[in-house]
Scaffold this motif. Structure first.
Motif, PDB file in Angstrom:
ATOM      1  N   GLY A 192       0.836  -1.205   0.000  1.00 19.44           N
ATOM      2  CA  GLY A 192       0.000   0.000   0.000  1.00 19.44           C
ATOM      3  C   GLY A 192       0.863   1.244   0.000  1.00 19.44           C
ATOM      4  O   GLY A 192       2.091   1.164  -0.051  1.00 19.44           O
ATOM      5  N   SER A 193       0.228   2.395   0.043  1.00 22.26           N
ATOM      6  CA  SER A 193       0.967   3.653  -0.069  1.00 22.26           C
ATOM      7  C   SER A 193       0.868   4.473   1.208  1.00 22.26           C
ATOM      8  O   SER A 193      -0.220   4.680   1.747  1.00 22.26           O
ATOM      9  CB  SER A 193       0.404   4.461  -1.242  1.00 22.26           C
ATOM     10  OG  SER A 193       0.971   5.759  -1.256  1.00 22.26           O
ATOM     11  N   VAL A 194       2.043   4.947   1.670  1.00 25.04           N
ATOM     12  CA  VAL A 194       2.062   5.872   2.809  1.00 25.04           C
ATOM     13  C   VAL A 194       1.424   7.198   2.395  1.00 25.04           C
ATOM     14  O   VAL A 194       0.561   7.735   3.087  1.00 25.04           O
ATOM     15  CB  VAL A 194       3.519   6.123   3.286  1.00 25.04           C
ATOM     16  CG1 VAL A 194       3.563   7.250   4.317  1.00 25.04           C
ATOM     17  CG2 VAL A 194       4.134   4.848   3.851  1.00 25.04           C
ATOM     18  N   GLY A 195       1.842   7.724   1.248  1.00 23.46           N
ATOM     19  CA  GLY A 195       1.565   9.132   0.959  1.00 23.46           C
ATOM     20  C   GLY A 195       0.513   9.443  -0.072  1.00 23.46           C
ATOM     21  O   GLY A 195       0.178  10.613  -0.272  1.00 23.46           O
ATOM     22  N   GLN A 196      -0.032   8.412  -0.769  1.00 16.17           N
ATOM     23  CA  GLN A 196      -1.091   8.681  -1.734  1.00 16.17           C
ATOM     24  C   GLN A 196      -1.866   7.387  -2.032  1.00 16.17           C
ATOM     25  O   GLN A 196      -1.808   6.848  -3.133  1.00 16.17           O
ATOM     26  CB  GLN A 196      -0.519   9.248  -3.035  1.00 16.17           C
ATOM     27  CG  GLN A 196      -1.569   9.884  -3.920  1.00 16.17           C
ATOM     28  CD  GLN A 196      -1.069  10.007  -5.344  1.00 16.17           C
ATOM     29  OE1 GLN A 196      -0.939   9.026  -6.058  1.00 16.17           O
ATOM     30  NE2 GLN A 196      -0.772  11.238  -5.759  1.00 16.17           N
ATOM     31  N   PRO A 197      -2.634   6.891  -1.037  1.00 13.61           N
ATOM     32  CA  PRO A 197      -3.390   5.650  -1.243  1.00 13.61           C
ATOM     33  C   PRO A 197      -4.389   5.807  -2.397  1.00 13.61           C
ATOM     34  O   PRO A 197      -4.918   6.896  -2.618  1.00 13.61           O
ATOM     35  CB  PRO A 197      -4.137   5.463   0.084  1.00 13.61           C
ATOM     36  CG  PRO A 197      -3.373   6.273   1.075  1.00 13.61           C
ATOM     37  CD  PRO A 197      -2.818   7.431   0.312  1.00 13.61           C
ATOM     38  N   ASP A 201      -9.472   4.343   0.223  1.00 17.84           N
ATOM     39  CA  ASP A 201      -9.302   4.595   1.664  1.00 17.84           C
ATOM     40  C   ASP A 201      -8.149   5.597   1.807  1.00 17.84           C
ATOM     41  O   ASP A 201      -7.001   5.258   1.516  1.00 17.84           O
ATOM     42  CB  ASP A 201      -8.961   3.276   2.370  1.00 17.84           C
ATOM     43  CG  ASP A 201      -8.804   3.438   3.872  1.00 17.84           C
ATOM     44  OD1 ASP A 201      -8.674   4.591   4.356  1.00 17.84           O
ATOM     45  OD2 ASP A 201      -8.786   2.408   4.578  1.00 17.84           O
ATOM     46  N   PRO A 202      -8.456   6.842   2.219  1.00 19.38           N
ATOM     47  CA  PRO A 202      -7.405   7.871   2.236  1.00 19.38           C
ATOM     48  C   PRO A 202      -6.372   7.714   3.353  1.00 19.38           C
ATOM     49  O   PRO A 202      -5.375   8.435   3.367  1.00 19.38           O
ATOM     50  CB  PRO A 202      -8.202   9.181   2.421  1.00 19.38           C
ATOM     51  CG  PRO A 202      -9.492   8.778   3.041  1.00 19.38           C
ATOM     52  CD  PRO A 202      -9.769   7.366   2.598  1.00 19.38           C
ATOM     53  N   ARG A 203      -6.567   6.758   4.256  1.00 21.17           N
ATOM     54  CA  ARG A 203      -5.612   6.611   5.354  1.00 21.17           C
ATOM     55  C   ARG A 203      -4.271   6.066   4.857  1.00 21.17           C
ATOM     56  O   ARG A 203      -4.216   5.265   3.923  1.00 21.17           O
ATOM     57  CB  ARG A 203      -6.180   5.660   6.417  1.00 21.17           C
ATOM     58  CG  ARG A 203      -7.393   6.215   7.150  1.00 21.17           C
ATOM     59  CD  ARG A 203      -7.972   5.185   8.113  1.00 21.17           C
ATOM     60  NE  ARG A 203      -8.396   3.981   7.409  1.00 21.17           N
ATOM     61  CZ  ARG A 203      -8.686   2.831   7.991  1.00 21.17           C
ATOM     62  NH1 ARG A 203      -8.585   2.712   9.315  1.00 21.17           N
ATOM     63  NH2 ARG A 203      -9.074   1.791   7.287  1.00 21.17           N
ATOM     64  N   ALA A 204      -3.193   6.500   5.518  1.00 20.10           N
ATOM     65  CA  ALA A 204      -1.848   6.027   5.173  1.00 20.10           C
ATOM     66  C   ALA A 204      -1.762   4.520   5.400  1.00 20.10           C
ATOM     67  O   ALA A 204      -2.363   3.989   6.333  1.00 20.10           O
ATOM     68  CB  ALA A 204      -0.812   6.740   6.032  1.00 20.10           C
ATOM     69  N   ALA A 205      -1.020   3.826   4.538  1.00 19.04           N
ATOM     70  CA  ALA A 205      -0.855   2.377   4.670  1.00 19.04           C
ATOM     71  C   ALA A 205       0.619   2.003   4.811  1.00 19.04           C
ATOM     72  O   ALA A 205       1.488   2.665   4.236  1.00 19.04           O
ATOM     73  CB  ALA A 205      -1.432   1.670   3.448  1.00 19.04           C
ATOM     74  N   TYR A 206       0.873   0.975   5.612  1.00 16.78           N
ATOM     75  CA  TYR A 206       2.192   0.342   5.633  1.00 16.78           C
ATOM     76  C   TYR A 206       2.030  -1.049   6.233  1.00 16.78           C
ATOM     77  O   TYR A 206       0.947  -1.411   6.716  1.00 16.78           O
ATOM     78  CB  TYR A 206       3.220   1.184   6.408  1.00 16.78           C
ATOM     79  CG  TYR A 206       3.222   0.992   7.909  1.00 16.78           C
ATOM     80  CD1 TYR A 206       2.226   1.545   8.713  1.00 16.78           C
ATOM     81  CD2 TYR A 206       4.228   0.227   8.532  1.00 16.78           C
ATOM     82  CE1 TYR A 206       2.238   1.359  10.082  1.00 16.78           C
ATOM     83  CE2 TYR A 206       4.246   0.048   9.908  1.00 16.78           C
ATOM     84  CZ  TYR A 206       3.252   0.606  10.685  1.00 16.78           C
ATOM     85  OH  TYR A 206       3.254   0.415  12.039  1.00 16.78           O
ATOM     86  N   VAL A 207       3.125  -1.817   6.213  1.00 16.82           N
ATOM     87  CA  VAL A 207       3.068  -3.208   6.641  1.00 16.82           C
ATOM     88  C   VAL A 207       4.139  -3.465   7.691  1.00 16.82           C
ATOM     89  O   VAL A 207       5.224  -2.884   7.634  1.00 16.82           O
ATOM     90  CB  VAL A 207       3.267  -4.112   5.387  1.00 16.82           C
ATOM     91  CG1 VAL A 207       3.930  -5.418   5.726  1.00 16.82           C
ATOM     92  CG2 VAL A 207       1.944  -4.338   4.664  1.00 16.82           C
ATOM     93  N   THR A 208       3.829  -4.321   8.660  1.00 14.38           N
ATOM     94  CA  THR A 208       4.879  -4.843   9.530  1.00 14.38           C
ATOM     95  C   THR A 208       5.109  -6.309   9.172  1.00 14.38           C
ATOM     96  O   THR A 208       4.171  -7.021   8.808  1.00 14.38           O
ATOM     97  CB  THR A 208       4.509  -4.732  11.029  1.00 14.38           C
ATOM     98  OG1 THR A 208       3.183  -5.239  11.240  1.00 14.38           O
ATOM     99  CG2 THR A 208       4.566  -3.290  11.504  1.00 14.38           C
TER     100      THR A 208
END
Ligand code: ZN
Length: 249
Positions: A192-197, A201-208
């Motif tokens: 997913g995208s941190v800065g432009q999903p 869904d406009p929320r920032a995305a990242y993965v652990t």
């Protein structure tokens, strides 16, 4: 002397498509710290689209994040013509070129197209032809990638849509929240995208990614979209880029 190979341990935060969105990046990094992440990796596109390229490149450097090159990193730091770029993206790329310091340009230019770290792979687009910046949205495109994937897990970005492909005897795809990595299978996971999903869904995305438990988890985080929009407008960048942040498109 025989070098002892120990199994890598720890928890990675895997970020991608940050795109100069400092407001989103700060929230993601705070969340990753709170979740006990010990390592950082990035699937590229640190810059482009948003208003804080210098700060975003600095954050990623300071973290010592293992990073691969995205198409925006390539074009914003390179002398190549902005071939195939949407006019909106080309405007920002030209502006971004003027913002970056010579050291930051060198850093972006030195990024590899792909790399393997602690037993997993990072690539921005796809492993079959990473320099062609193809988009992987379906099973057939993912199959091409799997032909070249040598590790069980590969993380990628570029589409800004968090979607995972799993190869057993066939290739399956789907949206995900958590994936438990199983022996003998292959995974190609978009973080997913941190800065432009762009999944609505406009929320920032990242993965652990926890190396000890083999668990991959997607996280979505609210951030100050209005501040990121102001940074775009203050920089004189196209208003359309500010609008799309609120829509997640
Ligand atoms: Zn991107």
């Amino acid at each position: 002397m025989v070098k002892k190979v120990s199994k890598p341990t720890g928890r990675y935060a895997i970020l991608g498509d940050i795109h100069s969105n400092l407001q989103a990046l700060e929230v993601v990094l705070a969340d990753a710290r709170a979740r006990g992440c010990t390592h950082y990796a990035c699937v590229g596109d640190l810059v482009g689209y948003n208003g804080n390229p210098r700060e975003c490149v600095d954050r990623i450097c300071e973290l010592g994040a293992v990073t691969v090159r995205g198409n925006h990193d390539h074009y914003c730091a390179g002398p190549d013509a902005l071939e195939g770029f949407h006019p909106l993206a080309a405007d920002v790329a030209n502006w971004t070129r003027r913002q970056l310091s010579p050291e930051q340009v060198d850093y972006l230019r030195a990024l590899p197209y792909q790399c393997v770290v602690d037993g997993f792979t990072l690539v921005h687009s796809t492993l079959d032809t990473p320099e062609k910046w193809g988009y992987v949205f379906d099973r057939f495109e993912a199959e091409q990638n799997f032909t070249y994937q040598r590790t069980s897990v590969c993380f990628f970005g570029h589409t800004h849509v968090p979607l995972a492909f799993e190869r057993t005897s066939e290739v399956r795809l789907g949206l995900y929240n958590k994936i438990k990595v199983m022996l003998g299978r292959r995974y190609f996971i978009n973080v997913g995208s941190v800065g432009q999903p762009r999944d609505g869904d406009p929320r920032a995305a990242y993965v652990t990614y926890d190396l000890d438990t083999g668990e991959v988890e997607l996280h979505r985080l609210e951030y100050d979209i209005a501040a990121a929009q102001r940074a775009i407008l203050d920089a004189g960048l196209p208003a359309r880029l500010a609008e799309r942040l609120a829509q997640g498109r």
